[in-house]
Scaffold this motif. Structure first.
Motif, PDB file in Angstrom:
ATOM      1  N   UNK A 251       0.825  -1.213   0.000  1.00 17.22           N
ATOM      2  CA  UNK A 251       0.000   0.000   0.000  1.00 17.22           C
ATOM      3  C   UNK A 251       0.858   1.261   0.000  1.00 17.22           C
ATOM      4  N   UNK A 252       0.330   2.306  -0.609  1.00 16.33           N
ATOM      5  CA  UNK A 252       1.036   3.588  -0.680  1.00 16.33           C
ATOM      6  C   UNK A 252       1.010   4.297   0.663  1.00 16.33           C
ATOM      7  N   UNK A 253       2.188   4.732   1.117  1.00 13.31           N
ATOM      8  CA  UNK A 253       2.256   5.497   2.366  1.00 13.31           C
ATOM      9  C   UNK A 253       1.493   6.805   2.244  1.00 13.31           C
ATOM     10  N   UNK A 254       1.782   7.544   1.185  1.00 12.44           N
ATOM     11  CA  UNK A 254       1.243   8.897   1.035  1.00 12.44           C
ATOM     12  C   UNK A 254      -0.247   8.907   0.682  1.00 12.44           C
ATOM     13  N   UNK A 255      -0.680   7.951  -0.125  1.00 12.23           N
ATOM     14  CA  UNK A 255      -2.057   7.976  -0.601  1.00 12.23           C
ATOM     15  C   UNK A 255      -3.027   7.154   0.239  1.00 12.23           C
ATOM     16  N   UNK A 256      -2.502   6.235   1.041  1.00 11.30           N
ATOM     17  CA  UNK A 256      -3.396   5.337   1.767  1.00 11.30           C
ATOM     18  C   UNK A 256      -3.093   5.255   3.255  1.00 11.30           C
ATOM     19  N   UNK A 257      -1.893   4.855   3.609  1.00 10.72           N
ATOM     20  CA  UNK A 257      -1.593   4.528   5.000  1.00 10.72           C
ATOM     21  C   UNK A 257      -1.603   5.757   5.909  1.00 10.72           C
ATOM     22  N   UNK A 258      -0.822   6.778   5.563  1.00  6.76           N
ATOM     23  CA  UNK A 258      -0.745   7.967   6.418  1.00  6.76           C
ATOM     24  C   UNK A 258      -2.088   8.683   6.519  1.00  6.76           C
TER      25      UNK A 258
ATOM     26  N   UNK B  31      -7.739  13.929   2.464  1.00 10.10           N
ATOM     27  CA  UNK B  31      -7.290  14.239   1.111  1.00 10.10           C
ATOM     28  C   UNK B  31      -5.912  14.898   1.087  1.00 10.10           C
ATOM     29  N   UNK B  32      -5.297  15.067   2.278  1.00 12.80           N
ATOM     30  CA  UNK B  32      -3.964  15.644   2.339  1.00 12.80           C
ATOM     31  C   UNK B  32      -3.939  17.144   2.184  1.00 12.80           C
ATOM     32  N   UNK B  33      -5.072  17.804   2.378  1.00  9.91           N
ATOM     33  CA  UNK B  33      -5.148  19.247   2.212  1.00  9.91           C
ATOM     34  C   UNK B  33      -5.062  20.001   3.536  1.00  9.91           C
ATOM     35  N   UNK B  34      -4.858  19.259   4.619  1.00  7.27           N
ATOM     36  CA  UNK B  34      -4.754  19.867   5.934  1.00  7.27           C
ATOM     37  C   UNK B  34      -3.722  19.107   6.748  1.00  7.27           C
ATOM     38  N   UNK B  35      -2.866  19.843   7.470  1.00  3.33           N
ATOM     39  CA  UNK B  35      -1.827  19.206   8.270  1.00  3.33           C
ATOM     40  C   UNK B  35      -2.437  18.537   9.487  1.00  3.33           C
ATOM     41  N   UNK B  36      -1.939  17.356   9.804  1.00  4.93           N
ATOM     42  CA  UNK B  36      -2.458  16.569  10.919  1.00  4.93           C
ATOM     43  C   UNK B  36      -2.350  17.327  12.240  1.00  4.93           C
ATOM     44  N   UNK B  37      -1.252  18.071  12.446  1.00  8.37           N
ATOM     45  CA  UNK B  37      -1.035  18.778  13.698  1.00  8.37           C
ATOM     46  C   UNK B  37      -2.121  19.814  13.965  1.00  8.37           C
TER      47      UNK B  37
ATOM     48  N   UNK C  28      -8.633  -1.632   8.622  1.00  7.50           N
ATOM     49  CA  UNK C  28      -8.799  -0.251   8.156  1.00  7.50           C
ATOM     50  C   UNK C  28      -7.957   0.000   6.911  1.00  7.50           C
ATOM     51  N   UNK C  29      -6.712  -0.432   6.935  1.00  9.45           N
ATOM     52  CA  UNK C  29      -5.819  -0.200   5.807  1.00  9.45           C
ATOM     53  C   UNK C  29      -6.222  -1.009   4.578  1.00  9.45           C
TER      54      UNK C  29
END
Length: 228
Positions: free
Chosen positions: A158-165, A217-223, A189-190
Motif C-alpha cells: 500500500x502507498x504510504x502517502x495515498x493510503x496509509x498515512x 485528502x492531504x489538504x490539511x496538516x495533521x497537527x 482499516x488499511x
C-alpha cells in the motif's frame, strides 16, 4: 487461450511489438512448461493477458525461476504461483538478496520472509526504499510487531502517502475525540476499499469534525487537527 473476442483484441494490442520468432523460441516453450507442471489454462491466460512480456523470457531462465518458485512451496495449481513467477522474473539474484536483507533489518528471519512471500508475492516487488519506509511506519509509528506484518504481507504494497498515512491520521483524530474505539483493528482499516473507508470513518463524522475530509485528502496538516 484468450477466450473472448475482447481478450483476443487486447492480446493482439499487447503482443504486436513482439517478434514472431519470440513466440516460437520463448512463448511456446514457456507456456508448455507451465502446462506440464499443472498450471491451469486460465492462469496461463491471465499471465499472457496481463504480463505478456514475461512469457518471452529466455526459456532457460524461465525454467530456473519456475523450479525455484516450486521449491519455495508454491502450488502450481494456485493462482499465487503465477504471481510468484512474475515477481521473480522482475529481479535477479542480487536484487532478491538485497530485498531479503532489508526485511532482515527488521528482525525477520529467512523463514519469516519466505512465509510472507508465499502469502503475497507482491511484497518483494516493492523497492528497497519503499520496504524500509513502510516497515518504519508500521513498526515505529503504528507500534505493530514484525510478526504482524509477516502474517499480513499485503500491507507492504500500500502507498504510504495515498493510503496509509491519511487513514492513520483520520483514525487518530477520531480516537482523540472519542468517536471510535482505541482498539480498532488497523489492518482491516488499511485493507478496506476507498468507498468503505469513507463511508465508515469519514462521512459519518464530518459534522463533528468539519475538516476530516480535508485531512484525508492531504489538504490539511495533521497537527492542526489535533490542536483543535
Amino acid at each position: 487461450m484468450f477466450g473472448t473476442n475482447e481478450d483476443i483484441i487486447n492480446g493482439i494490442i499487447r503482443f504486436w511489438v513482439i517478434p514472431k520468432r519470440s513466440f516460437d523460441t520463448c512463448v511456446l516453450p514457456n507456456v508448455n512448461l507451465l502446462r506440464e507442471i499443472g498450471v491451469p489454462e486460465s492462469h496461463i491466460s491471465s499471465l499472457l493477458k496481463q504480463k505478456p512480456r514475461a512469457a518471452v523470457t529466455n526459456p532457460v531462465r524461465f525454467k530456473e525461476i519456475v523450479e525455484n518458485v516450486k521449491e519455495m512451496g508454491f502450488n502450481p495449481s494456485k493462482f499465487l504461483f503465477i504471481h510468484a513467477v512474475f515477481a521473480m522474473l522482475g529481479m535477479n539474484k542480487s536484487t532478491w538478496e538485497r530485498k531479503v536483507n532489508v526485511y532482515k533489518r527488521w528482525d525477520l528471519s529467512q523463514k519469516d520472509i519466505l512465509a510472507a512471500f508465499r502469502n503475497c508475492p507482491w511484497c518483494v516487488m516493492a523497492s528497497e526504499d519503499k520496504i524500509m519506509r513502510v516497515m518504519d511506519f508500521y513498526v515505529n509509528k503504528m507500534g505493530f510487531e514484525t510478526s504482524f506484518i509477516v502474517n499480513r504481507p499485503i500491507l507492504i504494497i500500500y502507498s504510504l502517502e495515498k493510503r496509509l498515512i491519511p487513514r492513520a491520521s483520520v483514525i487518530e483524530v477520531l480516537q482523540s475525540k472519542g468517536l471510535v474505539k482505541k482498539n480498532i483493528h488497523l489492518a482491516t482499516v488499511f485493507r478496506s476499499s476507498e468507498n468503505s473507508f469513507l463511508q465508515k470513518f469519514v462521512t459519518p463524522y464530518m459534522d463533528e469534525v468539519s475538516d476530516l475530509l480535508k485531512l484525508y485528502k492531504g489538504k490539511l496538516d495533521f497537527s492542526k487537527m489535533t490542536t483543535k
